[in-house]
Design a protein around this motif. Structure first.
Motif, PDB file in Angstrom:
ATOM      1  N   ALA A  86       0.827  -1.204   0.000  1.00  0.00           N
ATOM      2  CA  ALA A  86       0.000   0.000   0.000  1.00  0.00           C
ATOM      3  C   ALA A  86       0.862   1.255   0.000  1.00  0.00           C
ATOM      4  CB  ALA A  86      -0.934  -0.002   1.213  1.00  0.00           C
ATOM      5  N   ALA A  87       1.951   1.236   0.788  1.00  0.00           N
ATOM      6  CA  ALA A  87       2.842   2.389   0.845  1.00  0.00           C
ATOM      7  C   ALA A  87       3.514   2.643  -0.493  1.00  0.00           C
ATOM      8  CB  ALA A  87       3.908   2.176   1.922  1.00  0.00           C
ATOM      9  N   GLY A 106      11.587  11.407  -3.444  1.00  0.00           N
ATOM     10  CA  GLY A 106      10.476  10.478  -3.586  1.00  0.00           C
ATOM     11  C   GLY A 106      10.874   9.080  -3.220  1.00  0.00           C
ATOM     12  N   GLY A 107      10.701   8.163  -4.151  1.00  0.00           N
ATOM     13  CA  GLY A 107      11.025   6.771  -3.885  1.00  0.00           C
ATOM     14  C   GLY A 107       9.793   5.970  -3.590  1.00  0.00           C
ATOM     15  N   PRO A 108       9.919   4.637  -3.562  1.00  0.00           N
ATOM     16  CA  PRO A 108       8.789   3.773  -3.323  1.00  0.00           C
ATOM     17  C   PRO A 108       8.095   4.087  -2.009  1.00  0.00           C
ATOM     18  CG  PRO A 108      10.703   2.504  -4.030  1.00  0.00           C
ATOM     19  CD  PRO A 108      11.173   3.895  -3.775  1.00  0.00           C
ATOM     20  N   GLY A 109       6.779   4.297  -2.103  1.00  0.00           N
ATOM     21  CA  GLY A 109       6.000   4.522  -0.904  1.00  0.00           C
ATOM     22  C   GLY A 109       6.157   5.887  -0.290  1.00  0.00           C
ATOM     23  N   SER A 110       6.859   6.793  -0.944  1.00  0.00           N
ATOM     24  CA  SER A 110       7.075   8.101  -0.331  1.00  0.00           C
ATOM     25  C   SER A 110       6.082   9.135  -0.823  1.00  0.00           C
ATOM     26  CB  SER A 110       8.497   8.599  -0.635  1.00  0.00           C
ATOM     27  OG  SER A 110       8.658   8.831  -2.027  1.00  0.00           O
ATOM     28  N   GLY A 111       5.282   8.771  -1.825  1.00  0.00           N
ATOM     29  CA  GLY A 111       4.318   9.725  -2.333  1.00  0.00           C
ATOM     30  C   GLY A 111       4.973  10.955  -2.899  1.00  0.00           C
ATOM     31  N   GLY A 112       5.989  10.751  -3.710  1.00  0.00           N
ATOM     32  CA  GLY A 112       6.798  11.863  -4.168  1.00  0.00           C
ATOM     33  C   GLY A 112       6.253  12.617  -5.355  1.00  0.00           C
ATOM     34  N   GLY A 113       5.099  12.186  -5.877  1.00  0.00           N
ATOM     35  CA  GLY A 113       4.555  12.866  -7.036  1.00  0.00           C
ATOM     36  C   GLY A 113       3.991  14.231  -6.692  1.00  0.00           C
ATOM     37  N   ALA A 114       3.713  15.036  -7.736  1.00  0.00           N
ATOM     38  CA  ALA A 114       3.145  16.365  -7.524  1.00  0.00           C
ATOM     39  C   ALA A 114       1.737  16.242  -6.950  1.00  0.00           C
ATOM     40  CB  ALA A 114       3.118  17.123  -8.845  1.00  0.00           C
ATOM     41  N   SER A 115       1.439  17.004  -5.901  1.00  0.00           N
ATOM     42  CA  SER A 115       0.145  16.940  -5.238  1.00  0.00           C
ATOM     43  C   SER A 115      -0.428  18.329  -5.092  1.00  0.00           C
ATOM     44  CB  SER A 115       0.280  16.287  -3.851  1.00  0.00           C
ATOM     45  OG  SER A 115       0.832  14.997  -3.944  1.00  0.00           O
ATOM     46  N   LEU A 116      -1.759  18.384  -5.039  1.00  0.00           N
ATOM     47  CA  LEU A 116      -2.418  19.670  -4.815  1.00  0.00           C
ATOM     48  C   LEU A 116      -2.186  20.145  -3.387  1.00  0.00           C
ATOM     49  CD1 LEU A 116      -5.831  19.008  -6.627  1.00  0.00           C
ATOM     50  CD2 LEU A 116      -3.894  20.360  -7.456  1.00  0.00           C
ATOM     51  N   ILE A 173      -9.770   8.565  13.481  1.00  0.00           N
ATOM     52  CA  ILE A 173      -8.435   9.125  13.232  1.00  0.00           C
ATOM     53  C   ILE A 173      -7.663   8.221  12.276  1.00  0.00           C
ATOM     54  CG2 ILE A 173      -6.217   9.700  14.276  1.00  0.00           C
ATOM     55  CD1 ILE A 173      -7.767  10.455  16.825  1.00  0.00           C
ATOM     56  N   GLY A 174      -7.780   6.911  12.483  1.00  0.00           N
ATOM     57  CA  GLY A 174      -7.100   5.964  11.604  1.00  0.00           C
ATOM     58  C   GLY A 174      -7.582   6.059  10.167  1.00  0.00           C
ATOM     59  N   LEU A 175      -8.884   6.219   9.979  1.00  0.00           N
ATOM     60  CA  LEU A 175      -9.433   6.349   8.628  1.00  0.00           C
ATOM     61  C   LEU A 175      -8.974   7.636   7.965  1.00  0.00           C
ATOM     62  CD1 LEU A 175     -13.084   5.056   9.195  1.00  0.00           C
ATOM     63  CD2 LEU A 175     -11.240   3.913   7.941  1.00  0.00           C
ATOM     64  N   VAL A 176      -8.919   8.714   8.740  1.00  0.00           N
ATOM     65  CA  VAL A 176      -8.444   9.997   8.191  1.00  0.00           C
ATOM     66  C   VAL A 176      -6.979   9.874   7.788  1.00  0.00           C
ATOM     67  CG1 VAL A 176      -7.937  12.413   8.748  1.00  0.00           C
ATOM     68  CG2 VAL A 176     -10.109  11.389   9.457  1.00  0.00           C
ATOM     69  N   TRP A 177      -6.181   9.246   8.655  1.00  0.00           N
ATOM     70  CA  TRP A 177      -4.772   9.041   8.307  1.00  0.00           C
ATOM     71  C   TRP A 177      -4.632   8.199   7.042  1.00  0.00           C
ATOM     72  CZ3 TRP A 177      -2.340   4.287   7.969  1.00  0.00           C
ATOM     73  CH2 TRP A 177      -0.969   4.340   7.676  1.00  0.00           C
ATOM     74  N   ALA A 178      -5.413   7.116   6.949  1.00  0.00           N
ATOM     75  CA  ALA A 178      -5.337   6.236   5.775  1.00  0.00           C
ATOM     76  C   ALA A 178      -5.691   6.990   4.505  1.00  0.00           C
ATOM     77  CB  ALA A 178      -6.260   5.041   5.965  1.00  0.00           C
ATOM     78  N   ALA A 179      -6.690   7.875   4.581  1.00  0.00           N
ATOM     79  CA  ALA A 179      -7.107   8.649   3.409  1.00  0.00           C
ATOM     80  C   ALA A 179      -5.978   9.610   2.992  1.00  0.00           C
ATOM     81  CB  ALA A 179      -8.367   9.419   3.706  1.00  0.00           C
ATOM     82  N   MET A 180      -5.365  10.278   3.967  1.00  0.00           N
ATOM     83  CA  MET A 180      -4.262  11.188   3.652  1.00  0.00           C
ATOM     84  C   MET A 180      -3.065  10.434   3.082  1.00  0.00           C
ATOM     85  SD  MET A 180      -4.213  13.803   6.911  1.00  0.00           S
ATOM     86  CE  MET A 180      -5.460  15.077   7.100  1.00  0.00           C
ATOM     87  N   TYR A 181      -2.785   9.276   3.663  1.00  0.00           N
ATOM     88  CA  TYR A 181      -1.660   8.479   3.185  1.00  0.00           C
ATOM     89  C   TYR A 181      -1.906   8.032   1.759  1.00  0.00           C
ATOM     90  CZ  TYR A 181       2.275   5.234   3.709  1.00  0.00           C
ATOM     91  OH  TYR A 181       3.477   4.590   3.597  1.00  0.00           O
ATOM     92  N   ALA A 182      -3.148   7.615   1.476  1.00  0.00           N
ATOM     93  CA  ALA A 182      -3.475   7.183   0.117  1.00  0.00           C
ATOM     94  C   ALA A 182      -3.311   8.328  -0.875  1.00  0.00           C
ATOM     95  CB  ALA A 182      -4.908   6.656   0.090  1.00  0.00           C
ATOM     96  N   CYS A 183      -3.729   9.518  -0.481  1.00  0.00           N
ATOM     97  CA  CYS A 183      -3.565  10.684  -1.367  1.00  0.00           C
ATOM     98  C   CYS A 183      -2.090  10.988  -1.611  1.00  0.00           C
ATOM     99  CB  CYS A 183      -4.257  11.900  -0.742  1.00  0.00           C
ATOM    100  SG  CYS A 183      -6.063  11.817  -0.738  1.00  0.00           S
ATOM    101  N   ALA A 184      -1.263  10.808  -0.557  1.00  0.00           N
ATOM    102  CA  ALA A 184       0.162  11.053  -0.707  1.00  0.00           C
ATOM    103  C   ALA A 184       0.789  10.059  -1.670  1.00  0.00           C
ATOM    104  CB  ALA A 184       0.854  10.968   0.655  1.00  0.00           C
ATOM    105  N   VAL A 185       0.428   8.788  -1.546  1.00  0.00           N
ATOM    106  CA  VAL A 185       0.989   7.749  -2.413  1.00  0.00           C
ATOM    107  C   VAL A 185       0.530   7.946  -3.852  1.00  0.00           C
ATOM    108  CG1 VAL A 185       0.966   5.283  -2.906  1.00  0.00           C
ATOM    109  CG2 VAL A 185       1.244   6.069  -0.549  1.00  0.00           C
ATOM    110  N   ALA A 186      -0.751   8.328  -4.013  1.00  0.00           N
ATOM    111  CA  ALA A 186      -1.296   8.509  -5.352  1.00  0.00           C
ATOM    112  C   ALA A 186      -0.881   9.827  -5.986  1.00  0.00           C
ATOM    113  CB  ALA A 186      -2.824   8.426  -5.305  1.00  0.00           C
ATOM    114  N   GLY A 187      -0.321  10.738  -5.189  1.00  0.00           N
ATOM    115  CA  GLY A 187       0.106  12.030  -5.718  1.00  0.00           C
ATOM    116  C   GLY A 187      -1.062  12.924  -6.091  1.00  0.00           C
ATOM    117  N   LEU A 188      -2.174  12.846  -5.348  1.00  0.00           N
ATOM    118  CA  LEU A 188      -3.353  13.643  -5.650  1.00  0.00           C
ATOM    119  C   LEU A 188      -3.212  15.073  -5.143  1.00  0.00           C
ATOM    120  CD1 LEU A 188      -6.110  11.053  -4.729  1.00  0.00           C
ATOM    121  CD2 LEU A 188      -5.173  11.580  -6.985  1.00  0.00           C
TER     122      LEU A 188
END
Length: 295
Positions: free
Chosen positions: A25-26, A227-237, A280-295
């Motif tokens: 996932a990361a 960046g790197g694997p799992g670091s969410g290094g892509g451009a994000s809003l 809190i866990g769900l909010v963190w998971a959503a933020m982490y997913a956005c970071a990985v996806a580069g949204l």
């Protein structure tokens, strides 16, 4: 008896094995049906290995469990499941888990499960009675769950991932030991002899230290520029990686409330019963997913 065996396998604790999805996932590697299916197989195999350990452990500790106010209800301790049957089913599950991992995943995954089982069986027989080593073994078990999914899918594991996962696990393990020491203070170690060797002050120091290192490791990952694997290094809003620090720290602080009260006996129960921590866990998971996806 079948129901007793299932209860001994502790279905409620199978949620821990979802950690096998942490590394994929990361790294953003759950976007294909092949990877998702393969990861589901890894989850099943690790669950079989964990169940083998639970069965052997309960058969081994049946006498001590009968002195525990809660554990005495376990099927083996209560006499619902014969100890020889628990040993047999545990050994069978262990063999099937290792053979399945080697045949259906890769040799390294099979080796990891073999190492996990060897370490956990050694814990059941001896290491649970060795000061500090007992916590290190349980912590390593969590860490191996988190790394097995990455190994099975051939995903590189970052240093921050290992540091955060390892010390996060130590935080929960030490908090559990602290809770046991507080709740069973008058039992003179009847149910877990090693508790008489620890002081509540020492265990509090360990979980506070582990929590601090886990938070530091996560923050260093979040503030890392490359960046790197799992670091969410892509451009994000939005700076999702940095924002996720807030949710992560809040989750640690919320869990620490239960640790401080001495009610953090089982990590999965704490997470499942506390609605605020779940949110809190769900909010963190959503933020982490956005970071990985580069949204």
């Amino acid at each position: 008896m079948a129901t007793g065996l299932l209860r001994t396998a502790r279905p409620r604790q199978w949620v821990k094995n979802l950690l096998v999805a942490a590394a994929p996932a990361a790294a953003g590697e759950l976007d294909s049906l092949h990877n998702t299916t393969h990861l589901a197989l890894v989850f099943v195999l690790f669950t079989a290995a964990a169940c083998a350990v639970y069965l052997v452990n309960d058969a081994r500790d049946a006498e001590a469990d009968r002195a525990h106010p809660v554990k005495r209800r376990r099927p083996v301790a209560a006499g619902e499941v014969p100890a020889p049957l628990a040993y047999t089913v545990g050994a069978l599950l262990a063999v099937l888990a290792v053979a399945g991992a080697a045949a259906l995943c890769n040799a390294l995954t099979g080796a990891l499960l073999t190492a996990y089982l060897s370490m956990q069986f050694a814990y059941c027989l001896w290491l649970k009675h060795v000061l500090v080593v007992d916590m290190a073994v349980v912590t390593t078990g969590f860490l191996m769950r988190a790394t097995t999914g990455g190994v099975a899918l051939g995903i590189p594991l970052s240093r921050w991932f290992l540091i955060t996962t390892g010390f996060g696990a130590l935080f929960m393990v030490a908090a559990k030991r602290y809770s046991e020491a507080v709740q069973l203070a008058g039992d003179k170690g009847a149910t877990r002899a090693l508790l008489t060797e620890y002081t509540t002050g020492y265990l509090r120091f360990v979980w506070q230290l582990a929590a601090g290192v886990a938070v530091l490791g996560y923050c260093l990952w979040a503030l890392e520029s490359d960046g790197g694997p799992g670091s969410g290094g892509g451009a994000s809003l939005l700076p999702w990686r940095q924002l996720s620090m807030i949710a992560f720290i809040l989750a640690v602080l919320r869990y620490a409330v239960f640790a401080d009260r001495g009610t953090a006996g089982e990590p999965e129960e704490v997470v499942l019963r506390d609605r605020a921590l779940a949110v809190i866990g769900l909010v963190w998971a959503a933020m982490y997913a956005c970071a990985v996806a580069g949204l």
